[in-house]
Design an enzyme around this catalytic site. Structure first.
Site, mmCIF file in Angstrom:
data_model
loop_
_atom_site.group_PDB
_atom_site.id
_atom_site.type_symbol
_atom_site.label_atom_id
_atom_site.label_comp_id
_atom_site.label_asym_id
_atom_site.label_seq_id
_atom_site.Cartn_x
_atom_site.Cartn_y
_atom_site.Cartn_z
ATOM 1 N N GLY A 1 -35.611 46.013 43.998
ATOM 2 C CA GLY A 1 -36.844 46.046 44.790
ATOM 3 C C GLY A 1 -36.950 47.295 45.657
ATOM 4 O O GLY A 1 -37.727 47.318 46.617
ATOM 5 N N THR B 1 -38.378 50.043 45.106
ATOM 6 C CA THR B 1 -39.708 50.673 45.092
ATOM 7 C C THR B 1 -40.584 50.130 46.229
ATOM 8 O O THR B 1 -41.377 50.857 46.828
ATOM 9 C CB THR B 1 -40.379 50.445 43.717
ATOM 10 O OG1 THR B 1 -39.541 51.031 42.722
ATOM 11 C CG2 THR B 1 -41.752 51.091 43.640
ATOM 12 N N TRP B 2 -40.400 48.874 46.524
ATOM 13 C CA TRP B 2 -41.127 48.253 47.643
ATOM 14 C C TRP B 2 -40.757 48.969 48.952
ATOM 15 O O TRP B 2 -41.609 49.326 49.754
ATOM 16 C CB TRP B 2 -40.715 46.789 47.701
ATOM 17 C CG TRP B 2 -41.653 45.878 48.410
ATOM 18 C CD1 TRP B 2 -42.807 46.206 49.066
ATOM 19 C CD2 TRP B 2 -41.508 44.459 48.527
ATOM 20 N NE1 TRP B 2 -43.376 45.083 49.584
ATOM 21 C CE2 TRP B 2 -42.596 44.005 49.265
ATOM 22 C CE3 TRP B 2 -40.552 43.541 48.081
ATOM 23 C CZ2 TRP B 2 -42.774 42.654 49.580
ATOM 24 C CZ3 TRP B 2 -40.718 42.206 48.379
ATOM 25 C CH2 TRP B 2 -41.816 41.762 49.119
ATOM 26 N N HIS C 1 -28.773 55.496 44.274
ATOM 27 C CA HIS C 1 -28.149 54.306 43.674
ATOM 28 C C HIS C 1 -26.621 54.421 43.742
ATOM 29 O O HIS C 1 -25.919 53.593 43.182
ATOM 30 C CB HIS C 1 -28.564 54.177 42.203
ATOM 31 C CG HIS C 1 -29.982 53.712 41.998
ATOM 32 N ND1 HIS C 1 -30.531 52.643 42.666
ATOM 33 C CD2 HIS C 1 -30.968 54.158 41.171
ATOM 34 C CE1 HIS C 1 -31.778 52.457 42.269
ATOM 35 N NE2 HIS C 1 -32.078 53.366 41.371
ATOM 36 N N SER D 1 -34.941 42.209 35.178
ATOM 37 C CA SER D 1 -35.777 43.364 35.519
ATOM 38 C C SER D 1 -35.236 44.632 34.842
ATOM 39 O O SER D 1 -36.002 45.422 34.268
ATOM 40 C CB SER D 1 -35.792 43.531 37.039
ATOM 41 O OG SER D 1 -36.613 44.603 37.405
ATOM 42 N N TYR E 1 -34.164 40.991 48.642
ATOM 43 C CA TYR E 1 -35.506 40.961 48.059
ATOM 44 C C TYR E 1 -36.174 39.624 48.332
ATOM 45 O O TYR E 1 -37.351 39.558 48.687
ATOM 46 C CB TYR E 1 -35.384 41.201 46.548
ATOM 47 C CG TYR E 1 -36.683 41.249 45.789
ATOM 48 C CD1 TYR E 1 -37.425 42.426 45.732
ATOM 49 C CD2 TYR E 1 -37.158 40.124 45.110
ATOM 50 C CE1 TYR E 1 -38.615 42.484 45.011
ATOM 51 C CE2 TYR E 1 -38.351 40.179 44.395
ATOM 52 C CZ TYR E 1 -39.079 41.356 44.350
ATOM 53 O OH TYR E 1 -40.253 41.398 43.635
ATOM 54 N N ARG F 1 -43.513 45.279 37.444
ATOM 55 C CA ARG F 1 -43.612 44.385 36.286
ATOM 56 C C ARG F 1 -44.239 43.063 36.737
ATOM 57 O O ARG F 1 -45.441 42.892 36.633
ATOM 58 C CB ARG F 1 -42.217 44.205 35.653
ATOM 59 C CG ARG F 1 -42.230 43.572 34.274
ATOM 60 C CD ARG F 1 -40.826 43.424 33.736
ATOM 61 N NE ARG F 1 -39.969 42.638 34.603
ATOM 62 C CZ ARG F 1 -39.822 41.316 34.520
ATOM 63 N NH1 ARG F 1 -40.448 40.653 33.588
ATOM 64 N NH2 ARG F 1 -39.027 40.673 35.365
ATOM 65 N N GLY G 1 -42.744 41.251 39.795
ATOM 66 C CA GLY G 1 -42.521 41.154 41.245
ATOM 67 C C GLY G 1 -42.303 39.736 41.742
ATOM 68 O O GLY G 1 -42.820 39.368 42.794
HETATM 69 P P1 PAP Z 1 -35.494 51.062 40.654
HETATM 70 O O1 PAP Z 1 -34.068 50.644 40.800
HETATM 71 O O2 PAP Z 1 -35.796 51.678 39.316
HETATM 72 O O3 PAP Z 1 -35.986 51.896 41.801
HETATM 73 P P2 PAP Z 1 -36.652 48.770 41.871
HETATM 74 O O4 PAP Z 1 -37.896 49.197 42.532
HETATM 75 O O5 PAP Z 1 -35.443 48.613 42.743
HETATM 76 O O6 PAP Z 1 -36.350 49.713 40.654
HETATM 77 O O7 PAP Z 1 -36.891 47.373 41.176
HETATM 78 C C1 PAP Z 1 -38.045 47.094 40.459
HETATM 79 C C2 PAP Z 1 -38.423 45.664 40.760
HETATM 80 O O8 PAP Z 1 -39.081 45.608 42.038
HETATM 81 C C3 PAP Z 1 -39.408 45.131 39.743
HETATM 82 O O9 PAP Z 1 -39.081 43.745 39.594
HETATM 83 P P3 PAP Z 1 -39.497 42.915 38.282
HETATM 84 O O10 PAP Z 1 -39.055 43.670 37.079
HETATM 85 O O11 PAP Z 1 -38.764 41.602 38.429
HETATM 86 O O12 PAP Z 1 -40.965 42.739 38.351
HETATM 87 C C4 PAP Z 1 -40.727 45.344 40.456
HETATM 88 O O13 PAP Z 1 -41.772 44.532 39.994
HETATM 89 C C5 PAP Z 1 -40.358 45.017 41.881
HETATM 90 N N1 PAP Z 1 -41.300 45.609 42.843
HETATM 91 C C6 PAP Z 1 -41.729 46.891 42.872
HETATM 92 N N2 PAP Z 1 -42.598 47.057 43.883
HETATM 93 C C7 PAP Z 1 -42.733 45.860 44.496
HETATM 94 C C8 PAP Z 1 -43.516 45.395 45.604
HETATM 95 N N3 PAP Z 1 -44.347 46.186 46.250
HETATM 96 N N4 PAP Z 1 -43.392 44.098 45.949
HETATM 97 C C9 PAP Z 1 -42.564 43.267 45.290
HETATM 98 N N5 PAP Z 1 -41.811 43.642 44.232
HETATM 99 C C10 PAP Z 1 -41.880 44.927 43.834
#
Ligand code: PAP
Length: 331
Positions: free
Chosen positions: A68, A70-71, A141, A171, A224, A287, A289
């Site tokens: 998570g 990116t959040w 990372h 994910s 998360y 994807r 979330g």
């Molecule tokens: P990274 O390691 O490549 O940076 P990262 O952002 O840590 O990826 O993880 C991506 C996950 O965070 C995705 O989960 P999912 O595959 O289960 O959907 C993504 O959807 C989720 N994510 C990204 N942005 C948000 C947000 N704003 N709120 C909640 N979940 C989020």
């Protein structure tokens, strides 16, 4: 380290004797100092570790993949650039005088917190970040044990985020499968064996967790699931940790909305753009979330197996990955 790599001013030679595995389809992984790296990333990790010099004002977002981050790549810049916190006194006097900070229409959150290893030191092993104005917002990372010493020794803040490993695996599988083709059960076995980018997952988490217990003022450890269940509470906690407390209820609500999955996922840039550094589509960072999406992908046996690993690895650490959030059923 010396026995595994040798540095010159510009390149790091990877020791050919490092343990190697081809997994997740065709990805070549190398093991260095206890962790696995996709081959193209290892030299950059070594360069970042040797050359990066942290400043006290830096904010480092650290995570294992797909937890998570990116959040937080969206939330942290919003906190740092928020009108009340940037004013420093937190009284919100100037709340309506400036334009709101909202870079997301033009930028994926990756742009706002560049990655030390997969971006900066991969492009240039001798990258010089001294011209970047403070506070520098950066992400990594890298496992705690591998971090550049200056990150550990300076007063810079580290924000770490983790997530239920079952959701992390699902994910990660979806994310990597946008570029490769690897059956779920094969990827699952590799994940459980710790062979995935920056794995083993549990060792990664434990490194930061243990350090956060020793130095809570240095490392904020977030989950998360807690960010999902109480975004405003977690954002306030994060803002206070960063020394930028947010006092206005409206501002926190607005920040949470600005960085929400629903909003970011639907912005044109994130529907159509591609990460220029790694080649992944921006939409693959948004994807579903959800908490508990693993239920739609893992068998009962897989769940049991990974939960058992988690339980064994985390035993006695005081850290748990269980959460009381209601998990949605299959869609
Ligand atoms: P990274 O390691 O490549 O940076 P990262 O952002 O840590 O990826 O993880 C991506 C996950 O965070 C995705 O989960 P999912 O595959 O289960 O959907 C993504 O959807 C989720 N994510 C990204 N942005 C948000 C947000 N704003 N709120 C909640 N979940 C989020």
């Amino acid at each position: 380290m010396e026995s595994s790599s040798s540095s010159s001013s510009s390149t790091f030679q990877i020791d050919a004797r490092l343990p190697k595995e081809i997994s997740w389809g065709t990805i070549e992984f190398l093991q260095w100092e206890g962790f696995w790296y996709a081959k193209p990333h290892l030299a950059a990790v070594m360069a970042a570790r040797s050359h990066f010099k942290a400043r006290d004002e830096d904010v480092i977002l650290a995570s294992s993949m797909k937890t998570g981050s990116t959040w937080l790549k969206a939330i942290i810049p919003c906190i740092i650039n928020s009108k009340t916190s940037a004013a420093g006194d937190g009284n919100g006097d100037n709340i309506d005088e400036e334009e709101d900070y909202d870079p997301f229409v033009e930028h994926h959150p990756n742009d706002l917190m560049p990655a030390l290893e997969t971006q900066i030191f991969r492009q240039d092993p001798n990258a010089d970040l001294s011209g970047m104005p403070s506070p520098r917002l950066l992400r990594t990372h890298m496992p705690y044990s591998i971090l550049p010493e200056s990150i550990k020794d300076s007063a810079c803040k580290i924000v770490y985020i983790t997530r239920d490993p079952k959701d992390v695996f699902v994910s990660l599988w979806h994310f990597l499968n946008t570029r490769i083709s690897c059956p779920l059960h094969e990827a699952f076995e590799s994940f459980c064996n710790g062979v995935h980018p920056f794995g083993p997952f549990h060792d990664h988490v434990l490194g930061y967790w243990k350090e956060s217990l020793k130095r809570p003022e240095k490392i904020l450890f977030l989950k998360y699931e807690e960010l999902k269940s109480d975004p405003t509470g977690q954002v306030r906690k994060l803002a206070s940790f960063l020394g930028r407390p947010l006092v206005q209820v409206d501002e926190v609500d607005k920040l949470v909305w600005k960085c929400s999955f629903e909003r970011l996922k639907n912005l044109e840039i994130n529907r159509t753009g591609v990460d220029p550094h790694l080649g992944f589509t921006y939409k693959s960072y948004f994807r579903v979330g959800l908490v508990g999406d693993w239920k739609n992908h893992l068998s009962a046996e897989m769940r049991k197996h990974l939960d058992k690993i988690t339980q064994t690895k985390l035993e006695g650490s005081g850290l748990s990955h269980s959460c009381k959030i209601k998990i949605p059923g299959p869609r």
